[in-house]
Design a protein around this motif. Structure first.
Motif, PDB file in Angstrom:
ATOM      1  N   GLY A  36       1.009  -1.108   0.348  1.00  0.00           N
ATOM      2  CA  GLY A  36       0.224  -0.003   0.118  1.00  0.00           C
ATOM      3  C   GLY A  36       1.200   1.873  -0.279  1.00  0.00           C
ATOM      4  O   GLY A  36       0.493   1.886  -0.889  1.00  0.00           O
ATOM      5  N   ALA A  37       1.875   0.909   0.931  1.00  0.00           N
ATOM      6  CA  ALA A  37       2.553   2.366   1.009  1.00  0.00           C
ATOM      7  C   ALA A  37       3.414   2.931  -0.678  1.00  0.00           C
ATOM      8  O   ALA A  37       3.567   3.992  -0.748  1.00  0.00           O
ATOM      9  N   SER A  38       3.405   1.244  -1.809  1.00  0.00           N
ATOM     10  CA  SER A  38       4.554   1.170  -2.644  1.00  0.00           C
ATOM     11  C   SER A  38       3.653   1.757  -3.401  1.00  0.00           C
ATOM     12  O   SER A  38       4.130   2.843  -3.765  1.00  0.00           O
ATOM     13  N   LEU A  39       2.258   1.793  -3.337  1.00  0.00           N
ATOM     14  CA  LEU A  39       1.516   2.781  -4.171  1.00  0.00           C
ATOM     15  C   LEU A  39       1.354   4.052  -4.347  1.00  0.00           C
ATOM     16  O   LEU A  39       1.015   4.328  -5.147  1.00  0.00           O
ATOM     17  N   LYS A  40       1.163   3.943  -2.991  1.00  0.00           N
ATOM     18  CA  LYS A  40       0.742   5.807  -2.652  1.00  0.00           C
ATOM     19  C   LYS A  40       1.534   5.731  -2.744  1.00  0.00           C
ATOM     20  O   LYS A  40       1.351   7.181  -3.521  1.00  0.00           O
ATOM     21  N   ASN A  41       3.050   5.638  -2.456  1.00  0.00           N
ATOM     22  CA  ASN A  41       3.911   6.325  -3.270  1.00  0.00           C
ATOM     23  C   ASN A  41       3.962   6.958  -5.028  1.00  0.00           C
ATOM     24  O   ASN A  41       4.381   7.781  -5.169  1.00  0.00           O
ATOM     25  N   ASN A  42       3.793   5.851  -5.412  1.00  0.00           N
ATOM     26  CA  ASN A  42       3.624   5.508  -7.100  1.00  0.00           C
ATOM     27  C   ASN A  42       2.801   6.758  -7.172  1.00  0.00           C
ATOM     28  O   ASN A  42       2.919   7.633  -8.769  1.00  0.00           O
ATOM     29  N   ILE A  43       1.613   7.263  -6.623  1.00  0.00           N
ATOM     30  CA  ILE A  43       0.013   7.816  -6.981  1.00  0.00           C
ATOM     31  C   ILE A  43       1.063   9.011  -6.914  1.00  0.00           C
ATOM     32  O   ILE A  43       0.780  10.180  -7.513  1.00  0.00           O
ATOM     33  N   MET A  44       1.911   9.307  -5.771  1.00  0.00           N
ATOM     34  CA  MET A  44       1.885  10.605  -5.082  1.00  0.00           C
ATOM     35  C   MET A  44       3.400  11.086  -6.258  1.00  0.00           C
ATOM     36  O   MET A  44       3.489  12.623  -6.815  1.00  0.00           O
ATOM     37  N   GLN A  45       4.047  10.482  -6.483  1.00  0.00           N
ATOM     38  CA  GLN A  45       5.081  10.737  -7.406  1.00  0.00           C
ATOM     39  C   GLN A  45       4.652  11.300  -9.092  1.00  0.00           C
ATOM     40  O   GLN A  45       4.800  11.611  -9.713  1.00  0.00           O
ATOM     41  N   LYS A  46       3.235  10.265  -9.188  1.00  0.00           N
ATOM     42  CA  LYS A  46       3.186  10.474 -11.154  1.00  0.00           C
ATOM     43  C   LYS A  46       1.967  11.639 -10.510  1.00  0.00           C
ATOM     44  O   LYS A  46       1.700  12.572 -11.490  1.00  0.00           O
ATOM     45  N   TRP A  47       1.538  12.242  -9.513  1.00  0.00           N
ATOM     46  CA  TRP A  47       1.151  13.164  -9.387  1.00  0.00           C
ATOM     47  C   TRP A  47       1.862  14.407  -9.837  1.00  0.00           C
ATOM     48  O   TRP A  47       2.470  15.506 -10.375  1.00  0.00           O
ATOM     49  N   ARG A  48       3.162  14.220  -9.040  1.00  0.00           N
ATOM     50  CA  ARG A  48       4.010  15.360  -9.322  1.00  0.00           C
ATOM     51  C   ARG A  48       5.049  15.488 -10.787  1.00  0.00           C
ATOM     52  O   ARG A  48       5.445  16.392 -10.945  1.00  0.00           O
ATOM     53  N   LYS A  49       4.677  14.550 -11.099  1.00  0.00           N
ATOM     54  CA  LYS A  49       5.384  13.983 -12.179  1.00  0.00           C
ATOM     55  C   LYS A  49       4.442  15.229 -13.454  1.00  0.00           C
ATOM     56  O   LYS A  49       4.660  15.722 -14.121  1.00  0.00           O
ATOM     57  N   GLN A  50       2.917  14.833 -13.161  1.00  0.00           N
ATOM     58  CA  GLN A  50       2.123  15.919 -13.933  1.00  0.00           C
ATOM     59  C   GLN A  50       2.073  17.153 -14.054  1.00  0.00           C
ATOM     60  O   GLN A  50       2.112  18.417 -14.633  1.00  0.00           O
ATOM     61  N   TYR A  51       2.265  18.052 -12.495  1.00  0.00           N
ATOM     62  CA  TYR A  51       2.243  19.322 -11.980  1.00  0.00           C
ATOM     63  C   TYR A  51       3.281  20.142 -11.452  1.00  0.00           C
ATOM     64  O   TYR A  51       3.055  21.070 -11.948  1.00  0.00           O
ATOM     65  N   VAL A  52       4.495  19.015 -10.958  1.00  0.00           N
ATOM     66  CA  VAL A  52       5.687  19.973 -10.821  1.00  0.00           C
ATOM     67  C   VAL A  52       6.224  20.413 -12.132  1.00  0.00           C
ATOM     68  O   VAL A  52       6.814  20.559 -13.087  1.00  0.00           O
ATOM     69  N   SER A  53       7.006  18.680 -12.997  1.00  0.00           N
ATOM     70  CA  SER A  53       7.481  18.746 -13.800  1.00  0.00           C
ATOM     71  C   SER A  53       6.673  18.696 -15.636  1.00  0.00           C
ATOM     72  O   SER A  53       6.852  19.750 -16.072  1.00  0.00           O
ATOM     73  N   GLY A  54       4.915  18.651 -15.978  1.00  0.00           N
ATOM     74  CA  GLY A  54       4.891  18.736 -16.240  1.00  0.00           C
ATOM     75  C   GLY A  54       3.916  20.127 -17.292  1.00  0.00           C
ATOM     76  O   GLY A  54       3.723  20.869 -17.648  1.00  0.00           O
ATOM     77  N   GLU A  55       3.594  20.440 -15.634  1.00  0.00           N
ATOM     78  CA  GLU A  55       2.903  21.712 -15.217  1.00  0.00           C
ATOM     79  C   GLU A  55       4.146  23.141 -14.861  1.00  0.00           C
ATOM     80  O   GLU A  55       3.768  24.294 -15.192  1.00  0.00           O
ATOM     81  N   GLY A  56       5.078  22.775 -14.985  1.00  0.00           N
ATOM     82  CA  GLY A  56       6.628  23.373 -14.438  1.00  0.00           C
ATOM     83  C   GLY A  56       6.299  23.756 -13.351  1.00  0.00           C
ATOM     84  O   GLY A  56       6.723  25.372 -12.843  1.00  0.00           O
TER      85      GLY A  56
END
Length: 564
Positions: A36-56
């Motif tokens: 569960g912790a691994s799944l949650k962290n992966n979702i959070m990293q995916k979120w960062r990829k969209q908003y931090v990396s993708g949107e600047g």
């Protein structure tokens, strides 16, 4: 979807566990097990990829304990409440709107307490636990209160949301972004709400994880250059009119939603699209999602427009997992008022403008003799005050009061008003804020629910590759010398390359495949005795169960291509 079977497997295989279990547990808390912790962290990293990396956008991290002053300014101290009722016989407490909705099957969240009391009477609603009489309903503040410091003389609260930590940093953030709008700031972390009677697992927690973005923009320009890229995307919208008229959801393009005034502005529509894109990519399909606009009675007092992204569940019905709001200038204006700090941005004009304005000055012939040594600070105070407010106060009260270390009264004979022309290069504005707010725990639940598949052959989690808690399983066909050493070497090399790998030698290869499928491992690698001769291994796909042989030295490239 099958909530009961999914939650049983989640508990058995280490996704979600009840907190404080050996002490009989406490509702409103949950533990994430290894998967569960691994799944949650992966979702959070995916979120960062969209908003931090993708949107600047840029990420900040602030304290989870906040002084009372911050949350007084934000409105949480006075308004962050839920309606509460208590059984007069067994003493159990409940969130009133929830037990009413369970009985009458209607949404009553926006009603006043007096209206809820009347519904309880009209429908003879009793205590769900013992059937006893319920008390009158009152407002209960949801924040966890604490004391800051050993003396206990400073009140604090566990933060109820991550957003306020961004707003109070606005002056520094504005300088960091060199005063150029729009800009976005995100924060991911824990928030706390002392829920009255949480009975819905990870759907309603007292400690939960949020991922919020605050997008600061010019109130006169809420456009985004990226809108043209998504203008033809079709959105499924439950607008206010749809809900009021009990009609079918609108299936319209982003452009149509904007042109017809269904969604307030380009940036808000774009954020709806981004939310759906994110959910699709982590494994939640469109057919279980909807966008629901807040009704007039439930719209937050600060919101110019607000939409929830809701997911369909078999246990809880439609559940909000993301809120996307145009918060206007409420937060910055309120913190500016309470802190006496200007939280604004200077917007430079394309060309300087000449404007007429009225300025106020002290009548020096009378000013000095009256205020003496205090004259400089009183003079500065009136020059920084709003001229219209001064005029209005003198018209209404015959005086204008300047409050510094003490009150100074200024009558009309002490002031001179003068009309002047001035060339200005820009103006100060208070930015508006558009906020996508993601409830990570609810999203984890939604991913588990909608990734869970039941077939005649097996029940398993069909996780999207980008969030799968384990990326690859490594299995020697038999736990003997030869295949075992090769499997261990492959495991070590893949872990060094950053892959999440499970190495398993327990049981038959069929049982190991079954265990891997159940927890959603997308790929399994089997090392057999042929591997000793041809330097190849077998890769098995979780979903199709198809197998192929590839060279051992190609494994890393194969996985990188698969997870790209």
């Amino acid at each position: 979807m099958n909530h009961d079977k999914m939650t049983n497997i989640s508990a058995k295989r280490g996704f979600l566990w009840p907190s404080f279990e050996i002490y009989s547990g406490v509702s409103g808390f949950t533990d994430y097990g290894p998967l569960g912790a691994s799944l949650k962290n992966n979702i959070m990293q995916k979120w960062r990829k969209q908003y931090v990396s993708g949107e600047g956008f840029y990420e900040i991290e602030g304290p989870t304990v906040m002084p009372k002053e911050v949350l007084k300014a934000s409105g949480h101290v006075d308004n962050f409440t839920d309606p509460m009722t208590k059984c007069e016989e067994c003493g159990e407490v409940f969130r009133a709107d929830h037990i009413i909705e369970e009985v009458i099957g209607e949404d009553v969240e926006s009603l006043e307490n007096e209206e809820l009391d009347q519904i309880v009477i009209d429908n003879a609603i009793k205590c769900p636990e013992c059937g006893g009489k319920l008390s009158n309903i009152w407002n209960y503040n949801l924040m966890f209160k604490t004391m800051i410091g050993a003396k206990g003389d400073k009140v604090g609260y566990m933060r109820p949301e991550t957003a306020q930590g961004i707003f109070i940093l606005f002056k520094r953030l504005e300088r960091f972004f060199r005063g150029k709008l729009p800009f976005g700031v995100v924060q991911l972390g824990k928030a706390y709400r002392n829920e009255i009677s949480p009975r819905q697992g990870v759907i309603r927690l007292r400690e939960f994880t949020q991922a919020e973005a605050e997008i600061f923009l010019n109130p006169k320009d809420k456009s985004t250059p990226k809108f043209s890229q998504i203008a033809d995307e079709v959105l499924r919208l439950n607008s206010q009119d749809v809900q009021i008229n009990n009609s079918e959801p609108l299936e319209i393009t982003a452009r149509e939603a904007l042109d017809k005034g269904i969604v307030a502005n380009e940036m808000l529509v774009y954020q709806l699209y981004l939310a759906r894109k994110f959910l699709n990519e982590i494994g939640i399909p469109n057919d279980v999602l909807r966008f629901r606009q807040h009704l007039p009675g439930e719209m937050a007092h600060y919101a110019l427009d607000c939409w929830d992204v809701e997911v369909k569940t078999d246990k809880y019905g439609w559940v909000e997992i993301i809120g996307i709001a145009d918060r206007g200038d409420y937060d910055l204006t309120s913190h500016s008022k309470y802190s006496n700090d200007d939280l604004n941005v200077f917007i430079e004009y394309d060309e300087p403008k000449t404007v007429k304005k009225t300025v106020v000055k002290p009548n020096l012939s009378k000013f000095g003799p009256i205020f003496k040594g205090d004259s400089p600070k009183v003079k500065q105070a009136i020059e920084e005050s709003d001229v219209d407010e001064i005029k209005q106060a003198i018209a209404n009260d015959g005086k204008y009061v300047v409050s510094l270390d003490k009150d100074y009264e200024l009558t009309s004979d002490l002031l001179l008003f003068e009309d002047v022309e001035e060339e200005i290069s820009g103006e100060k504005i208070v930015p508006h804020v558009i906020e996508p707010s993601f409830g990570i725990d609810r999203i984890v639940y939604s991913v588990l629910l909608h990734s869970f598949k039941e077939t005649d052959a097996k029940d398993y989690f069909k996780f999207a590759p980008s969030v799968a808690p384990v990326q690859v399983g490594i299995y020697p066909l038999v736990n003997k010398e030869g295949p075992r050493e090769i499997a261990i070497e492959i495991t070590d090399k893949l872990r060094e390359s950053g892959f999440k790998v499970e190495y398993d030698v327990s049981g038959t290869i069929g049982k190991r495949y079954a265990r891997a499928d159940e927890i959603g491992i997308p790929l399994a690698i089997t090392v057999d005795f042929d591997s000793l001769e041809d330097n190849k291994i077998t890769v098995r796909n979780r979903d199709s169960e198809a197998q192929e042989r590839i060279a051992i030295d190609e494994i890393k490239d194969y996985l990188e291509e698969y997870y790209k």
